[in-house]
Design a protein around this motif. Structure first.
Motif, mmCIF file in Angstrom:
data_model
loop_
_atom_site.group_PDB
_atom_site.id
_atom_site.type_symbol
_atom_site.label_atom_id
_atom_site.label_comp_id
_atom_site.label_asym_id
_atom_site.label_seq_id
_atom_site.Cartn_x
_atom_site.Cartn_y
_atom_site.Cartn_z
ATOM 1 N N PHE A 83 -12.393 -27.124 21.693
ATOM 2 C CA PHE A 83 -12.897 -25.905 22.332
ATOM 3 C C PHE A 83 -12.089 -24.688 21.891
ATOM 4 O O PHE A 83 -12.650 -23.645 21.531
ATOM 5 N N ALA A 84 -10.771 -24.811 21.901
ATOM 6 C CA ALA A 84 -9.908 -23.703 21.493
ATOM 7 C C ALA A 84 -10.143 -23.333 20.027
ATOM 8 O O ALA A 84 -10.168 -22.150 19.663
ATOM 9 N N ALA A 85 -10.342 -24.342 19.184
ATOM 10 C CA ALA A 85 -10.596 -24.086 17.763
ATOM 11 C C ALA A 85 -11.883 -23.297 17.569
ATOM 12 O O ALA A 85 -11.950 -22.360 16.759
ATOM 13 N N LEU A 86 -12.907 -23.659 18.313
ATOM 14 C CA LEU A 86 -14.198 -22.972 18.186
ATOM 15 C C LEU A 86 -14.114 -21.531 18.660
ATOM 16 O O LEU A 86 -14.768 -20.645 18.101
ATOM 17 N N VAL A 87 -13.310 -21.282 19.673
ATOM 18 C CA VAL A 87 -13.129 -19.903 20.162
ATOM 19 C C VAL A 87 -12.534 -19.026 19.062
ATOM 20 O O VAL A 87 -13.004 -17.907 18.802
ATOM 21 N N GLY A 88 -11.503 -19.533 18.372
ATOM 22 C CA GLY A 88 -10.911 -18.778 17.270
ATOM 23 C C GLY A 88 -11.895 -18.503 16.156
ATOM 24 O O GLY A 88 -11.957 -17.400 15.608
ATOM 25 N N ALA A 89 -12.717 -19.511 15.816
ATOM 26 C CA ALA A 89 -13.681 -19.352 14.730
ATOM 27 C C ALA A 89 -14.781 -18.362 15.089
ATOM 28 O O ALA A 89 -15.176 -17.512 14.271
ATOM 29 N N ALA A 325 -3.558 -19.690 20.441
ATOM 30 C CA ALA A 325 -3.431 -18.997 21.724
ATOM 31 C C ALA A 325 -4.404 -19.564 22.750
ATOM 32 O O ALA A 325 -4.049 -19.750 23.933
ATOM 33 N N ALA A 326 -5.634 -19.847 22.292
ATOM 34 C CA ALA A 326 -6.618 -20.435 23.209
ATOM 35 C C ALA A 326 -6.175 -21.818 23.676
ATOM 36 O O ALA A 326 -6.325 -22.171 24.856
ATOM 37 N N GLU A 327 -5.598 -22.604 22.766
ATOM 38 C CA GLU A 327 -5.120 -23.932 23.147
ATOM 39 C C GLU A 327 -3.944 -23.842 24.113
ATOM 40 O O GLU A 327 -3.816 -24.668 25.031
ATOM 41 N N PHE A 328 -3.100 -22.850 23.936
ATOM 42 C CA PHE A 328 -1.983 -22.655 24.874
ATOM 43 C C PHE A 328 -2.515 -22.458 26.294
ATOM 44 O O PHE A 328 -1.950 -22.976 27.264
ATOM 45 N N ALA A 339 -10.359 -19.372 31.727
ATOM 46 C CA ALA A 339 -9.907 -18.084 31.187
ATOM 47 C C ALA A 339 -10.311 -17.930 29.726
ATOM 48 O O ALA A 339 -10.738 -16.850 29.293
ATOM 49 N N VAL A 340 -10.183 -19.010 28.961
ATOM 50 C CA VAL A 340 -10.578 -18.956 27.552
ATOM 51 C C VAL A 340 -12.077 -18.687 27.424
ATOM 52 O O VAL A 340 -12.515 -17.890 26.581
ATOM 53 N N ALA A 341 -12.860 -19.338 28.269
ATOM 54 C CA ALA A 341 -14.304 -19.121 28.235
ATOM 55 C C ALA A 341 -14.653 -17.671 28.562
ATOM 56 O O ALA A 341 -15.504 -17.051 27.916
ATOM 57 N N VAL A 342 -13.980 -17.118 29.564
ATOM 58 C CA VAL A 342 -14.231 -15.723 29.945
ATOM 59 C C VAL A 342 -13.830 -14.781 28.814
ATOM 60 O O VAL A 342 -14.553 -13.820 28.499
ATOM 61 N N LEU A 343 -12.685 -15.040 28.196
ATOM 62 C CA LEU A 343 -12.234 -14.198 27.086
ATOM 63 C C LEU A 343 -13.204 -14.272 25.912
ATOM 64 O O LEU A 343 -13.456 -13.261 25.241
#
Length: 429
Positions: A83-89, A325-328, A339-343
């Motif tokens: 999930f965190a990886a996809l947010v960065g991409a 950062a998203a994974e953190f 929070a990552v989803a909202v961001l």
């Protein structure tokens, strides 16, 4: 399917969103030159590309297996990492789309995946040799190979066309038809290569969640959903990047477009067969620049190319930092995932609202308005203007001359016998 949790479902949906952004971000790879030369109308071009991207998604799974079992070690990787990886991409794709830069969606995905994996489990989670052989080396080699092939093909095409004094109009139309066919081939290759990346990332998420065994091929529902998502994104059309590749890098004629697209498609299909997850964006951009240099008097706008090179170099580390950062945050628990989803949603909304200030769509993607987004700051460039001023026109009756006249891709200079012609401007220095 009964083992799919809410988190895994969110990851699958996010992966399909990335696939959608990959589609509209990379539409320019196949259709920018076809649209810029007038071989196809913009909406027709993206519709054709969307259909062929969908077909291409079913041709191979070699790249998907490279991503699902080669880039990172599956053991010890949590679903939150995907999930965190996809947010960065996704965020990097949207940012470069806003700027009209044809960066690599593939490298954005790899960067996000590497950054998130390192934050989660350390550097041991990354398969370094696989990244070097199947990501970094192709990233350097693909645009060079495609560019050289396109340059040679363009020069050969003009040399053969210059010797023909009959049927030149029919030949020019033939190049248009060839350009449409080669654009279709690039679209097919793009679906084969890029749709598989989303298949691979979803398969990796299913493996890390225990739904699939390690080393499994993508299930059919994954293949279908990834193909549909990238096709829908392609149909939407990444007009800002189409403008950059079609008009920002160089001015293309049908001969050059045909040579560029054929060269790029050959490189992409060969790499897909070998399981190399290269960037179709870099391959097509390299081919466009090679075709621009292959025509006598043709030039590349290096100011635009330099911005593009910088984006290429930043893609892996930038997406990696966002993914890390998203994974953190996701490691903090449920509130971190929320929070990552909202961001992600908020960042996407901000980028979209900024893009509406100077929209680019099928109505103005080929316009000569230099104030439009993604147009080069110096459209002809200092060197370009000087070279164009001293380059002799193509021989009368040649394919190049017919293409110029028929497609109106160049602006005629008033002849010396025209008494009303204003004096020619001095070349910039």
């Amino acid at each position: 399917m009964e083992h799919i949790t809410l988190l895994l479902a969110i990851v699958v949906v996010t992966a399909l969103v990335f696939d959608f952004t990959n589609g509209f971000h990379d539409t320019a790879n196949a259709m920018a030159t076809t649209i810029s030369t007038g071989a196809l109308k913009p909406k027709t071009a993206v519709a054709m590309s969307a259909v062929l991207n969908l077909v291409g998604a079913f041709l191979s799974v070699e790249v998907a297996k490279t991503i699902s079992g080669g880039i990172i070690n599956e053991e010890g990787i949590r679903t939150e990492v995907i999930f965190a990886a996809l947010v960065g991409a996704i965020l990097w794709n949207l940012l470069t789309w806003l700027l009209g830069l044809p960066s690599s969606s593939s490298h954005a995905l790899f960067g996000g995946l590497i950054g998130a994996a390192v934050m989660s489990a350390g550097w041991d989670a990354v398969n370094g040799p696989t990244i070097v052989t199947k990501v970094l080396i192709p990233a350097v080699a693909a645009p060079i190979v495609a560019g050289l092939a396109a340059m040679v093909a363009t020069r050969l095409t003009y040399r053969l066309g210059a010797k023909s004094n009959t049927g030149t109009k029919a030949t020019a139309k033939g190049y248009r038809a060839g350009q449409i066919a080669s654009a279709g081939l690039v679209s097919l290759a793009h679906g084969t290569n890029d749709a598989q990346k989303t298949m691979g990332i979803i398969t990796l998420a299913l493996v890390t969640s225990g739904v699939l065994a390690p080393g499994s091929n993508p299930p059919m529902w994954v293949i279908v959903s990834a193909g549909v998502a990238i096709a829908l994104g392609t149909y939407l059309g990444g007009w800002r990047i189409i403008r950059t590749m079609g008009k920002g890098l160089t001015d293309l004629q049908p001969q050059q477009g045909f040579a560029a697209q054929t060269s790029a498609a050959t490189v992409i299909l060969a790499s897909s067969h070998l399981g190399f997850s290269l960037s179709t964006t870099q391959s097509c951009s390299g081919a466009v620049m090679g075709a621009g240099l292959g025509r006598k008097g043709g030039v590349v706008r290096w100011s635009t190319a330099t911005r593009m090179f910088v984006a290429w170099g930043l893609t892996l580390p930038a997406a990696g930092l966002v993914g890390a950062a998203a994974e953190f945050l996701t490691k903090q628990g449920t509130w971190g995932i929320a929070a990552v989803a909202v961001l992600l949603v908020a960042g996407s909304a901000v980028i979209w609202s900024l893009s509406r200030r100077k929209p680019v769509d099928h109505n103005n993607v080929t316009a000569d308005d230099l104030d439009a987004p993604a147009a080069p700051a110096e459209p002809a460039g200092v060197v370009t203007t000087a070279i164009a001023a001293v380059t002799p026109p193509p021989p009368a009756g040649s394919v190049a001359a017919v293409a110029d006249e028929d497609l109106k891709t160049t602006i005629p200079t008033p002849g010396p016998t025209d008494p009303a012609a204003p004096p020619a401007p001095a070349a910039a220095v």
